[in-house]
Design a protein around this motif. Structure first.
Motif, short mmCIF file in Angstrom:
data_model
loop_
_atom_site.label_atom_id
_atom_site.label_comp_id
_atom_site.label_asym_id
_atom_site.label_seq_id
_atom_site.Cartn_x
_atom_site.Cartn_y
_atom_site.Cartn_z
N HIS A 7 39.30 70.52 48.38
CA HIS A 7 40.85 70.63 48.29
C HIS A 7 41.51 70.91 46.90
N THR A 8 40.88 70.27 45.93
CA THR A 8 41.31 70.42 44.67
C THR A 8 40.09 70.37 43.66
N VAL A 9 40.03 71.39 43.00
CA VAL A 9 38.79 71.58 41.82
C VAL A 9 39.31 71.79 40.37
N TYR A 10 38.61 71.15 39.69
CA TYR A 10 39.36 71.47 38.00
C TYR A 10 38.13 72.00 37.24
N PHE A 11 38.61 73.07 36.55
CA PHE A 11 37.58 73.78 35.87
C PHE A 11 37.74 73.42 34.30
N LEU A 12 36.77 72.93 33.57
CA LEU A 12 36.92 72.64 32.06
C LEU A 12 36.37 73.90 31.55
N GLY A 13 36.97 74.82 30.96
CA GLY A 13 36.83 76.24 30.43
C GLY A 13 36.89 77.10 31.32
N ILE A 14 37.86 77.39 32.04
CA ILE A 14 38.28 77.94 33.02
C ILE A 14 38.31 79.47 32.74
N GLY A 15 38.61 79.87 31.26
CA GLY A 15 38.79 81.08 31.03
C GLY A 15 37.43 82.02 30.61
N GLY A 16 36.18 81.07 30.67
CA GLY A 16 35.09 81.68 30.65
C GLY A 16 34.73 82.77 31.56
N ALA A 29 39.47 80.95 48.77
CA ALA A 29 39.33 80.15 49.72
C ALA A 29 40.34 79.11 50.41
N GLY A 30 41.41 79.15 49.39
CA GLY A 30 42.41 78.24 49.70
C GLY A 30 42.26 76.87 49.00
N VAL A 31 41.56 76.85 48.32
CA VAL A 31 41.18 75.60 47.33
C VAL A 31 42.34 75.48 46.20
N LYS A 32 43.00 74.37 45.97
CA LYS A 32 43.88 74.24 44.71
C LYS A 32 42.96 74.28 43.31
N VAL A 33 43.14 75.10 42.53
CA VAL A 33 42.42 75.18 41.37
C VAL A 33 43.13 74.94 40.32
N ALA A 46 45.95 86.17 34.17
CA ALA A 46 45.71 86.65 35.39
C ALA A 46 45.38 85.56 36.52
N LEU A 47 44.87 84.72 36.07
CA LEU A 47 44.40 83.51 36.79
C LEU A 47 45.80 82.79 37.42
N GLU A 48 46.44 82.60 36.30
CA GLU A 48 47.62 81.83 36.53
C GLU A 48 48.68 82.72 37.33
N LYS A 49 48.85 83.94 37.45
CA LYS A 49 49.49 84.86 38.21
C LYS A 49 48.88 84.76 39.65
N GLU A 50 47.68 84.61 39.63
CA GLU A 50 46.77 84.37 41.07
C GLU A 50 47.19 83.00 41.96
N GLY A 51 47.90 82.32 40.88
CA GLY A 51 48.24 80.53 41.44
C GLY A 51 47.43 79.41 41.06
N MET A 52 46.63 79.80 40.04
CA MET A 52 45.99 78.46 39.38
C MET A 52 46.92 78.01 38.32
N LYS A 53 46.76 76.77 38.19
CA LYS A 53 47.62 75.77 37.16
C LYS A 53 46.73 75.76 36.22
N ILE A 54 46.89 76.08 34.67
CA ILE A 54 46.16 76.34 33.85
C ILE A 54 46.95 75.64 32.54
N HIS A 55 46.24 74.74 31.86
CA HIS A 55 47.01 74.13 30.34
C HIS A 55 45.90 74.45 29.31
N TYR A 56 46.46 74.45 28.10
CA TYR A 56 45.64 74.67 26.83
C TYR A 56 45.63 73.64 25.78
N ASP A 57 46.18 72.63 26.11
CA ASP A 57 45.82 71.16 25.30
C ASP A 57 45.04 70.25 25.75
N ASP A 58 44.39 69.55 25.15
CA ASP A 58 43.40 68.63 25.45
C ASP A 58 44.21 67.47 26.02
N ARG A 59 44.54 67.35 27.46
CA ARG A 59 45.42 66.54 28.07
C ARG A 59 44.94 65.72 29.24
#
Length: 456
Positions: A7-16, A29-33, A46-59
């Motif tokens: 349902h929810t997957v988190y990517f560490l280094g998603i911009g690779g 596939a409908g997973v929240k990324v 581009a990924l953000e425009k496709e609906g993924m939530k991305i941040h750029y601070d170590d949080r």
């Protein structure tokens, strides 16, 4: 991998480049990324425009509590706070390569491995198969220009194409039905320590091919293949007695024309849009694996001739009466040599300026003589500082050390911030930007500068 269970997957280094393809696959596939990366890029935008939530601070607090899976890349530093939280035992956590292995296990996967050429070969193979009656889903290590993406999706096809990355032995997580090995030159010695260890890893990769599968390997590679029962081995080459080879190679109006020999006959009328002899070799590798997996001669011909390439692979940015500008991902001495030679062949008599950003302290140290030899093929060389990526500095290893080994008289160091001003002063005839670090951030500003100069 049953994506319906996620349902929810988190990517560490998603911009690779490899991470983002997997993120796109799950998002489709409908997973929240969700994900973190160090800096925003055109790809993360581009990924953000496709609906993924991305941040750029170590949080660490931004990792969703309901995360089912955390995917990480080896490039993530161990002291990152988010990595520490992810490793705490509260989450299921796997490497990028493991996720790719799980996804591709359910399909008839065609894998492309090699220290050079794998991104172009896998992208061309994917283009041929995707355009054919067979179809495919593909995970690519670059942005294929025909699709402006590193992911091709066709869930109904039984085929998947995957780039098999030797870094960190990632490709040993794959169990392909068929595979290509393009090259086994020494690289990643920070991981493998010796060239023999690297080659042993490719031997291990050949053992991963499923029973009754196919292995396609460049003729002449010094590699001990070990395969499961029923795996058929084929060789490819630019010419000679290989199973797949180029025939009748000639140049017509600046474009290569040739035919491709296969075990079942000859595919005529090959005239790719991509320049460079190395791309002819790449096309033979892609043709071999697609031919062995059901693509017709006409589909292979159309695929090769309509393939427009991969961003940052011999990528023409500006071509006008004053200047030619090409950007390339080359970050190994053999890749530099192939790129510069192709430029010499295509544009004889032009004065070539190369701007190179060395990638990794260990690679610069291990291959400094090879880098110096390849860069000395230029007419003028400009070196940027080493891009460290995941590494800490090594005493005595820097761009000045490399510059001293280059035999050209016309050579200099330049900070990344000074590149545009220097180009304005030098007014190069033919310009190359080379490297795998963040030199790609200069491509758009350089292109804009050269186009402005043309308008004056």
């Amino acid at each position: 991998m049953k994506t319906e269970a996620l349902h929810t997957v988190y990517f560490l280094g998603i911009g690779g480049i490899g991470m983002s393809a997997l993120a796109r696959y799950l998002n489709a596939a409908g997973v929240k990324v969700h994900g973190y990366d160090k800096t925003p890029t055109s790809l993360t935008t581009a990924l953000e425009k496709e609906g993924m939530k991305i941040h750029y601070d170590d949080r660490p607090d931004l990792i969703p509590d309901d995360t089912d899976l955390i995917v990480y890349t080896p490039a993530i530093p161990a002291d990152l706070e988010e990595f520490r939280k992810a490793s705490s035992g509260s989450f299921r956590m796997i490497k990028r390569s493991a996720l790719l292995g799980e996804i591709t296990d359910s399909k008839h996967t065609l894998a492309v491995a090699g220290t050079h050429g794998k991104t172009t070969v896998s992208s061309l193979l994917a283009h041929i198969m995707y355009s054919s009656a067979q179809g495919c889903t593909a995970f690519l290590g670059g942005i294929a220009k025909n699709y402006n993406s590193n992911l091709l999706l066709m869930p109904e096809s039984k085929f998947m194409v995957a780039e098999a990355d030797e870094f960190d032995r990632s490709f040993l997580k794959l169990n392909p039905q068929a595979a290509v090995i393009t090259s086994v030159d020494a690289d990643h010695l920070d991981i493998y320590k010796t060239h023999d260890n690297l080659k042993a890893s490719f031997t291990n990769f050949s053992e991963k091919i499923r029973e009754n599968g196919q292995m396609v390997i460049k003729m002449g590679l010094d590699l001990n293949l070990k395969t499961k029962p029923g795996v058929k081995i084929y060789r490819y080459s630019m010419s000679g007695e290989a199973d797949f080879a180029a025939l009748n190679l000639r140049m017509i109006d600046g474009q290569y024309h040739y035919d491709i020999k296969t075990p079942g006959g000859i595919i005529t009328g090959i005239k790719p849009a991509l320049p460079g002899l190395f791309n002819i070799e790449n096309s033979i590798a892609a043709a071999a694996l697609s031919w062995l997996n059901g693509a017709t001669e006409e589909e292979i011909r159309k695929g090769i001739n309509s393939f427009t390439g991969v961003k940052r692979r011999f990528d023409h940015q500006v071509v006008n009466k004053n200047v030619i500008y090409i950007d390339d991902y080359a970050h190994h001495p053999e890749e530099l040599k192939a790129c510069i030679k192709s430029v010499r062949d295509l544009y004889p008599g032009r004065h070539i300026t190369g701007i190179f950003q060395p990638h990794l302290y260990t690679r610069t140290r291990d291959f400094s003589d090879g880098f110096a030899e390849s860069l000395s093929m230029l007419d003028r060389v400009i070196l940027l500082d080493i891009y460290p990526a995941r590494e800490l500095p090594i005493e005595g290893v820097n761009s000045a050390m490399l510059l001293n080994k280059i035999t050209l008289n016309d050579k200099q160091l330049c900070p990344k911030t000074g590149v545009l001003e220097l180009i304005g002063k030098l007014k190069p005839d033919l310009l190359l930007t080379l490297g795998a670090g963040d030199i790609d951030q200069l491509v758009e500003p350089i292109t804009a500068l050269l186009n402005r100069n043309e308008e004056k």
